[in-house]
Scaffold this motif. Structure first.
Motif, PDB file in Angstrom:
ATOM      1  N   ALA A   1       0.841  -1.197   0.000  1.00  0.00           N
ATOM      2  CA  ALA A   1       0.000   0.000   0.000  1.00  0.00           C
ATOM      3  C   ALA A   1       0.876   1.246   0.000  1.00  0.00           C
ATOM      4  CB  ALA A   1      -0.916  -0.012   1.215  1.00  0.00           C
ATOM      5  N   ASP A   2       0.382   2.290  -0.613  1.00  0.00           N
ATOM      6  CA  ASP A   2       1.088   3.565  -0.648  1.00  0.00           C
ATOM      7  C   ASP A   2       1.276   4.070   0.790  1.00  0.00           C
ATOM      8  OD1 ASP A   2       0.921   6.697  -0.688  1.00  0.00           O
ATOM      9  OD2 ASP A   2       1.510   6.115  -2.724  1.00  0.00           O
ATOM     10  N   PRO A   3       2.457   4.583   1.104  1.00  0.00           N
ATOM     11  CA  PRO A   3       2.711   5.075   2.474  1.00  0.00           C
ATOM     12  C   PRO A   3       1.707   6.129   2.934  1.00  0.00           C
ATOM     13  CG  PRO A   3       4.763   4.983   1.238  1.00  0.00           C
ATOM     14  CD  PRO A   3       3.660   4.673   0.265  1.00  0.00           C
ATOM     15  N   ARG A   4       1.222   6.964   2.010  1.00  0.00           N
ATOM     16  CA  ARG A   4       0.215   7.971   2.391  1.00  0.00           C
ATOM     17  C   ARG A   4      -1.077   7.299   2.825  1.00  0.00           C
ATOM     18  NH1 ARG A   4       0.292  11.105  -3.088  1.00  0.00           N
ATOM     19  NH2 ARG A   4       0.433   8.928  -3.649  1.00  0.00           N
ATOM     20  N   ALA A   5      -1.477   6.225   2.125  1.00  0.00           N
ATOM     21  CA  ALA A   5      -2.692   5.495   2.497  1.00  0.00           C
ATOM     22  C   ALA A   5      -2.501   4.783   3.835  1.00  0.00           C
ATOM     23  CB  ALA A   5      -3.059   4.491   1.404  1.00  0.00           C
ATOM     24  N   VAL A   6      -1.320   4.216   4.041  1.00  0.00           N
ATOM     25  CA  VAL A   6      -1.015   3.550   5.316  1.00  0.00           C
ATOM     26  C   VAL A   6      -1.103   4.558   6.455  1.00  0.00           C
ATOM     27  CG1 VAL A   6       0.751   2.340   6.646  1.00  0.00           C
ATOM     28  CG2 VAL A   6       0.403   1.756   4.240  1.00  0.00           C
ATOM     29  N   GLY A   7      -0.529   5.743   6.246  1.00  0.00           N
ATOM     30  CA  GLY A   7      -0.572   6.793   7.264  1.00  0.00           C
ATOM     31  C   GLY A   7      -1.976   7.276   7.545  1.00  0.00           C
ATOM     32  N   PHE A   8      -2.757   7.478   6.490  1.00  0.00           N
ATOM     33  CA  PHE A   8      -4.143   7.928   6.650  1.00  0.00           C
ATOM     34  C   PHE A   8      -4.953   6.873   7.384  1.00  0.00           C
ATOM     35  CE2 PHE A   8      -8.546   8.370   5.188  1.00  0.00           C
ATOM     36  CZ  PHE A   8      -8.784   9.684   5.552  1.00  0.00           C
ATOM     37  N   ALA A   9      -4.787   5.610   6.997  1.00  0.00           N
ATOM     38  CA  ALA A   9      -5.496   4.520   7.667  1.00  0.00           C
ATOM     39  C   ALA A   9      -5.125   4.475   9.142  1.00  0.00           C
ATOM     40  CB  ALA A   9      -5.177   3.189   6.986  1.00  0.00           C
ATOM     41  N   GLY A  10      -3.842   4.658   9.432  1.00  0.00           N
ATOM     42  CA  GLY A  10      -3.389   4.657  10.821  1.00  0.00           C
ATOM     43  C   GLY A  10      -4.075   5.721  11.654  1.00  0.00           C
ATOM     44  N   LYS A  11      -4.298   6.897  11.070  1.00  0.00           N
ATOM     45  CA  LYS A  11      -4.998   7.968  11.781  1.00  0.00           C
ATOM     46  C   LYS A  11      -6.431   7.584  12.111  1.00  0.00           C
ATOM     47  CE  LYS A  11      -2.251  11.699   9.802  1.00  0.00           C
ATOM     48  NZ  LYS A  11      -2.252  12.846   8.889  1.00  0.00           N
ATOM     49  N   LEU A  12      -6.994   6.653  11.331  1.00  0.00           N
ATOM     50  CA  LEU A  12      -8.356   6.175  11.572  1.00  0.00           C
ATOM     51  C   LEU A  12      -8.375   4.922  12.453  1.00  0.00           C
ATOM     52  CD1 LEU A  12      -9.804   6.485   7.939  1.00  0.00           C
ATOM     53  CD2 LEU A  12     -10.085   8.093   9.847  1.00  0.00           C
ATOM     54  N   GLY A  13      -7.194   4.506  12.881  1.00  0.00           N
ATOM     55  CA  GLY A  13      -7.098   3.304  13.702  1.00  0.00           C
ATOM     56  C   GLY A  13      -7.176   2.026  12.892  1.00  0.00           C
ATOM     57  N   LEU A  14      -6.831   2.108  11.611  1.00  0.00           N
ATOM     58  CA  LEU A  14      -6.889   0.953  10.713  1.00  0.00           C
ATOM     59  C   LEU A  14      -5.477   0.539  10.298  1.00  0.00           C
ATOM     60  CD1 LEU A  14      -9.764   2.350   8.494  1.00  0.00           C
ATOM     61  CD2 LEU A  14      -9.972   0.595  10.251  1.00  0.00           C
ATOM     62  N   ASP A  15      -5.317  -0.726   9.975  1.00  0.00           N
ATOM     63  CA  ASP A  15      -4.000  -1.247   9.618  1.00  0.00           C
ATOM     64  C   ASP A  15      -3.964  -1.674   8.151  1.00  0.00           C
ATOM     65  OD1 ASP A  15      -1.468  -2.316   9.553  1.00  0.00           O
ATOM     66  OD2 ASP A  15      -2.004  -4.122  10.688  1.00  0.00           O
ATOM     67  N   LEU A  16      -3.191  -0.959   7.357  1.00  0.00           N
ATOM     68  CA  LEU A  16      -2.993  -1.297   5.943  1.00  0.00           C
ATOM     69  C   LEU A  16      -1.598  -1.856   5.691  1.00  0.00           C
ATOM     70  CD1 LEU A  16      -4.405   1.421   3.486  1.00  0.00           C
ATOM     71  CD2 LEU A  16      -4.917  -0.991   3.575  1.00  0.00           C
ATOM     72  N   SER A  17      -0.834  -2.070   6.746  1.00  0.00           N
ATOM     73  CA  SER A  17       0.568  -2.436   6.593  1.00  0.00           C
ATOM     74  C   SER A  17       0.772  -3.796   5.923  1.00  0.00           C
ATOM     75  CB  SER A  17       1.273  -2.417   7.944  1.00  0.00           C
ATOM     76  OG  SER A  17       0.731  -3.412   8.802  1.00  0.00           O
ATOM     77  N   ARG A  18      -0.179  -4.682   6.011  1.00  0.00           N
ATOM     78  CA  ARG A  18      -0.018  -6.013   5.413  1.00  0.00           C
ATOM     79  C   ARG A  18      -0.668  -6.138   4.033  1.00  0.00           C
ATOM     80  NH1 ARG A  18      -1.600  -7.951  11.022  1.00  0.00           N
ATOM     81  NH2 ARG A  18      -3.609  -7.671  10.083  1.00  0.00           N
ATOM     82  N   HIS A  19      -1.211  -5.047   3.529  1.00  0.00           N
ATOM     83  CA  HIS A  19      -1.885  -5.115   2.216  1.00  0.00           C
ATOM     84  C   HIS A  19      -0.883  -5.383   1.100  1.00  0.00           C
ATOM     85  CE1 HIS A  19      -4.533  -4.285  -1.116  1.00  0.00           C
ATOM     86  NE2 HIS A  19      -3.575  -3.519  -1.610  1.00  0.00           N
ATOM     87  N   THR A  20      -1.265  -6.259   0.187  1.00  0.00           N
ATOM     88  CA  THR A  20      -0.509  -6.455  -1.050  1.00  0.00           C
ATOM     89  C   THR A  20      -1.485  -6.365  -2.212  1.00  0.00           C
ATOM     90  OG1 THR A  20      -0.697  -8.863  -0.907  1.00  0.00           O
ATOM     91  CG2 THR A  20       1.302  -7.869  -0.011  1.00  0.00           C
ATOM     92  N   ALA A  21      -1.083  -5.649  -3.237  1.00  0.00           N
ATOM     93  CA  ALA A  21      -1.946  -5.412  -4.392  1.00  0.00           C
ATOM     94  C   ALA A  21      -2.258  -6.716  -5.123  1.00  0.00           C
ATOM     95  CB  ALA A  21      -1.280  -4.421  -5.345  1.00  0.00           C
ATOM     96  N   ARG A  22      -3.478  -6.751  -5.665  1.00  0.00           N
ATOM     97  CA  ARG A  22      -3.908  -7.892  -6.479  1.00  0.00           C
ATOM     98  C   ARG A  22      -4.543  -7.370  -7.765  1.00  0.00           C
ATOM     99  NH1 ARG A  22      -7.504 -11.894  -3.238  1.00  0.00           N
ATOM    100  NH2 ARG A  22      -8.694 -10.023  -2.843  1.00  0.00           N
ATOM    101  N   HIS A  23      -4.122  -7.929  -8.879  1.00  0.00           N
ATOM    102  CA  HIS A  23      -4.642  -7.527 -10.189  1.00  0.00           C
ATOM    103  C   HIS A  23      -6.017  -8.144 -10.396  1.00  0.00           C
ATOM    104  CE1 HIS A  23      -4.977  -6.864 -14.489  1.00  0.00           C
ATOM    105  NE2 HIS A  23      -4.015  -5.949 -14.339  1.00  0.00           N
ATOM    106  N   ILE A  24      -6.880  -7.408 -11.066  1.00  0.00           N
ATOM    107  CA  ILE A  24      -8.264  -7.840 -11.294  1.00  0.00           C
ATOM    108  C   ILE A  24      -8.339  -9.152 -12.084  1.00  0.00           C
ATOM    109  CG2 ILE A  24      -8.618  -6.520 -13.420  1.00  0.00           C
ATOM    110  CD1 ILE A  24     -11.192  -6.845 -10.590  1.00  0.00           C
ATOM    111  N   GLN A  25      -7.297  -9.476 -12.847  1.00  0.00           N
ATOM    112  CA  GLN A  25      -7.307 -10.730 -13.606  1.00  0.00           C
ATOM    113  C   GLN A  25      -7.377 -11.948 -12.684  1.00  0.00           C
ATOM    114  OE1 GLN A  25      -3.821 -10.331 -16.088  1.00  0.00           O
ATOM    115  NE2 GLN A  25      -5.041  -9.555 -17.786  1.00  0.00           N
TER     116      GLN A  25
END
Length: 129
Positions: free
Chosen positions: A87-111
């Motif tokens: 995940a983009d560091p800005r999204a991780v930081g924003f999620a953290g401010k909301l008390g959410l954890d995006l640190s383990r996210h890995t992108a997946r292609h729609i295919q």
């Protein structure tokens, strides 16, 4: 004054392009362009599938909000992404401010997505339809 306006636009819409797209899509919505996509049989929905361009900002954030704040089954995919990207560091930081954890996210292609009847696909922009 102009600097304050630019800051507001960047904070609220991300960029001038985001500002213009927001209002363009809002007008299209008000004129009924997206009505066919708003008819949802909620009794059949069991899983939310969020889709955006790169699967590193918007759709992963929507997924984590659905899962961690609302306890819903959710997943996310990108239309043009690299599988495994973090995940983009800005999204991780924003999620953290909301008390959410995006640190383990890995992108997946729609295919890699296999549609199921109980899925509700939620796109971040009309062009993602």
């Amino acid at each position: 004054m102009l600097e304050a306006i630019a800051t507001y636009i960047n904070d609220r819409y991300g960029s001038r392009r985001g500002f213009v797209n927001y209002w363009r899509f809002d007008l299209q919505h008000r004129l009924g362009a997206f009505t066919p996509y708003t008819r949802v049989d909620w009794t059949r929905v069991r899983n939310l599938v969020f889709v955006c361009h790169g699967n590193i900002c918007r759709s992963p954030l929507a997924e984590v909000v659905a899962r961690q704040h609302h306890g819903l089954a959710a997943e996310s995919f990108g239309l043009d992404c690299t599988d495994g990207a973090t995940a983009d560091p800005r999204a991780v930081g924003f999620a953290g401010k909301l008390g959410l954890d995006l640190s383990r996210h890995t992108a997946r292609h729609i295919q890699g997505y296999q549609p199921r009847a109980e899925d509700l696909i939620v796109v971040m922009e009309p062009k993602h339809i």
